[in-house]
Design an enzyme around this catalytic site. Structure first.
Site, PDB file in Angstrom:
ATOM      1  N   ARG A  69       0.838  -1.203   0.000  1.00 51.94           N
ATOM      2  CA  ARG A  69       0.000   0.000   0.000  1.00 51.94           C
ATOM      3  C   ARG A  69       0.871   1.251   0.000  1.00 51.94           C
ATOM      4  O   ARG A  69       2.058   1.216   0.325  1.00 51.94           O
ATOM      5  CB  ARG A  69      -0.917   0.012   1.229  1.00 51.94           C
ATOM      6  CG  ARG A  69      -0.171   0.076   2.530  1.00 51.94           C
ATOM      7  CD  ARG A  69      -1.024   0.490   3.714  1.00 51.94           C
ATOM      8  NE  ARG A  69      -0.264   0.341   4.963  1.00 51.94           N
ATOM      9  CZ  ARG A  69       0.644   1.186   5.404  1.00 51.94           C
ATOM     10  NH1 ARG A  69       0.947   2.272   4.696  1.00 51.94           N
ATOM     11  NH2 ARG A  69       1.275   0.967   6.546  1.00 51.94           N
ATOM     12  N   GLN A  72       3.468   5.328   4.838  1.00 51.01           N
ATOM     13  CA  GLN A  72       4.553   4.906   5.720  1.00 51.01           C
ATOM     14  C   GLN A  72       4.043   3.877   6.728  1.00 51.01           C
ATOM     15  O   GLN A  72       3.047   3.193   6.473  1.00 51.01           O
ATOM     16  CB  GLN A  72       5.111   6.154   6.432  1.00 51.01           C
ATOM     17  CG  GLN A  72       5.745   7.160   5.496  1.00 51.01           C
ATOM     18  CD  GLN A  72       7.224   6.915   5.292  1.00 51.01           C
ATOM     19  OE1 GLN A  72       7.839   6.075   5.939  1.00 51.01           O
ATOM     20  NE2 GLN A  72       7.823   7.658   4.364  1.00 51.01           N
ATOM     21  N   VAL A  73       4.700   3.821   7.871  1.00 53.09           N
ATOM     22  CA  VAL A  73       4.357   2.820   8.875  1.00 53.09           C
ATOM     23  C   VAL A  73       3.093   3.216   9.642  1.00 53.09           C
ATOM     24  O   VAL A  73       2.855   4.394   9.905  1.00 53.09           O
ATOM     25  CB  VAL A  73       5.537   2.608   9.858  1.00 53.09           C
ATOM     26  CG1 VAL A  73       5.822   3.862  10.685  1.00 53.09           C
ATOM     27  CG2 VAL A  73       5.302   1.405  10.755  1.00 53.09           C
ATOM     28  N   THR A  74       2.282   2.220   9.991  1.00 49.97           N
ATOM     29  CA  THR A  74       1.156   2.436  10.891  1.00 49.97           C
ATOM     30  C   THR A  74       0.999   1.220  11.784  1.00 49.97           C
ATOM     31  O   THR A  74       1.685   0.213  11.622  1.00 49.97           O
ATOM     32  CB  THR A  74      -0.144   2.756  10.135  1.00 49.97           C
ATOM     33  OG1 THR A  74      -1.096   3.295  11.069  1.00 49.97           O
ATOM     34  CG2 THR A  74      -0.740   1.520   9.474  1.00 49.97           C
ATOM     35  N   TYR A  75       0.091   1.361  12.746  1.00 51.85           N
ATOM     36  CA  TYR A  75      -0.161   0.293  13.716  1.00 51.85           C
ATOM     37  C   TYR A  75      -1.613  -0.144  13.621  1.00 51.85           C
ATOM     38  O   TYR A  75      -2.517   0.682  13.481  1.00 51.85           O
ATOM     39  CB  TYR A  75       0.133   0.803  15.135  1.00 51.85           C
ATOM     40  CG  TYR A  75      -0.365  -0.125  16.221  1.00 51.85           C
ATOM     41  CD1 TYR A  75       0.266  -1.341  16.462  1.00 51.85           C
ATOM     42  CD2 TYR A  75      -1.471   0.202  16.994  1.00 51.85           C
ATOM     43  CE1 TYR A  75      -0.200  -2.209  17.440  1.00 51.85           C
ATOM     44  CE2 TYR A  75      -1.944  -0.655  17.975  1.00 51.85           C
ATOM     45  CZ  TYR A  75      -1.303  -1.861  18.194  1.00 51.85           C
ATOM     46  OH  TYR A  75      -1.772  -2.722  19.154  1.00 51.85           O
ATOM     47  N   SER A 136      -6.384   6.578   9.559  1.00 52.38           N
ATOM     48  CA  SER A 136      -5.317   6.524   8.559  1.00 52.38           C
ATOM     49  C   SER A 136      -5.824   5.861   7.290  1.00 52.38           C
ATOM     50  O   SER A 136      -6.716   5.007   7.343  1.00 52.38           O
ATOM     51  CB  SER A 136      -4.125   5.728   9.106  1.00 52.38           C
ATOM     52  OG  SER A 136      -3.672   6.272  10.327  1.00 52.38           O
ATOM     53  N   LEU A 137      -5.254   6.260   6.149  1.00 53.25           N
ATOM     54  CA  LEU A 137      -5.613   5.675   4.861  1.00 53.25           C
ATOM     55  C   LEU A 137      -4.364   5.167   4.161  1.00 53.25           C
ATOM     56  O   LEU A 137      -3.306   5.791   4.247  1.00 53.25           O
ATOM     57  CB  LEU A 137      -6.288   6.705   3.949  1.00 53.25           C
ATOM     58  CG  LEU A 137      -7.801   6.915   4.078  1.00 53.25           C
ATOM     59  CD1 LEU A 137      -8.136   7.599   5.388  1.00 53.25           C
ATOM     60  CD2 LEU A 137      -8.318   7.756   2.917  1.00 53.25           C
ATOM     61  N   GLY A 138      -4.507   4.060   3.455  1.00 55.07           N
ATOM     62  CA  GLY A 138      -3.423   3.552   2.627  1.00 55.07           C
ATOM     63  C   GLY A 138      -3.992   2.615   1.586  1.00 55.07           C
ATOM     64  O   GLY A 138      -4.647   1.632   1.923  1.00 55.07           O
ATOM     65  N   CYS A 167       2.739   7.171  10.267  1.00 56.06           N
ATOM     66  CA  CYS A 167       2.638   7.667   8.891  1.00 56.06           C
ATOM     67  C   CYS A 167       3.854   8.497   8.493  1.00 56.06           C
ATOM     68  O   CYS A 167       3.792   9.301   7.562  1.00 56.06           O
ATOM     69  CB  CYS A 167       1.347   8.463   8.690  1.00 56.06           C
ATOM     70  SG  CYS A 167      -0.117   7.570   9.242  1.00 56.06           S
TER      71      CYS A 167
END
EC number: 2.3.1.181
Length: 205
Positions: A69, A72-75, A136-138, A167
């Site tokens: 996707r 950046q990084v997310t949880y 958050s969106l990806g 992000c």
């Protein structure tokens, strides 16, 4: 209007769900129904295509999964509502930017139904409450079809966000619905309301 299948999947492991989403996207054709999956994941960090290792500050015992996707990084973790959107954008006559806008506005609509005033940011995908990020969106698009999606913080342990630059933004404060309401929201109700909001914004209502 093409068919839409919505699946409420409960708490499901990340990796098998990712593989199922990839398989559906890989094998679908112009007759395949669009699908939205609403679910929760056990604790996991996911690193998007643009992800940089320095934004993973201290993942510790939480697994990190590299994914295709954007972002950046997310949880992800229990108490966070995740929606994966497997949509044929050509059939819906939707561009990627229009899909992102529809997703953001669905979240704004949902949060407004709880009396929470939220808004997207032009330069940073997602939805924010007074500058703090609540969703958050990806996305990824393959052969004109979307997969991956969004994550809304509902009622969860927020401490793992402190182990990353969410992000890719150092110091970005994350917030959840529980902190903004007099009592914790019912997760299943939030999930149903998000389904309704997405149906309406995508033209399925």
């Amino acid at each position: 209007m093409p068919e839409l299948v919505v699946r409420h999947l409960g708490l499901v492991e990340y990796q098998p769900t990712l593989e199922s989403m990839r398989q559906l996207t890989r094998e679908r054709d112009e007759r395949t129904a669009d699908e939205i999956w609403l679910l929760q994941h056990p604790k996991v960090f996911t690193q998007g295509q643009a992800g940089k290792a320095e934004h993973l500050l201290a993942p510790g015992d939480i697994p990190v999964v590299q994914v295709e996707r954007g972002g950046q990084v997310t949880y992800h973790g229990p108490g966070q509502l995740v929606a994966y959107l497997m949509l044929d954008l050509r059939r819906l006559d939707l561009g990627v930017r229009e899909l992102v806008t529809a997703m953001e506005q669905s979240l704004v609509d949902l949060l407004a139904s709880y009396g929470i005033e939220a808004a997207p940011k032009a330069d940073a995908p997602g939805v924010y409450v007074a500058g703090d990020k609540i969703a958050s969106l990806g996305l990824r698009v393959s052969r004109g079809c979307s997969f991956h999606g969004l994550a809304l913080n509902v009622d969860m342990d927020m401490t793992p966000f402190l182990r990353i630059n969410p992000c890719g933004y150092a110091g970005l404060k994350m917030v959840q619905m529980r902190d903004l309401l007099p009592s914790p929201p019912a997760f299943d109700e939030v999930s149903q309301r998000l389904e309704q909001a997405l149906r309406a914004r995508l033209g399925y209502a």
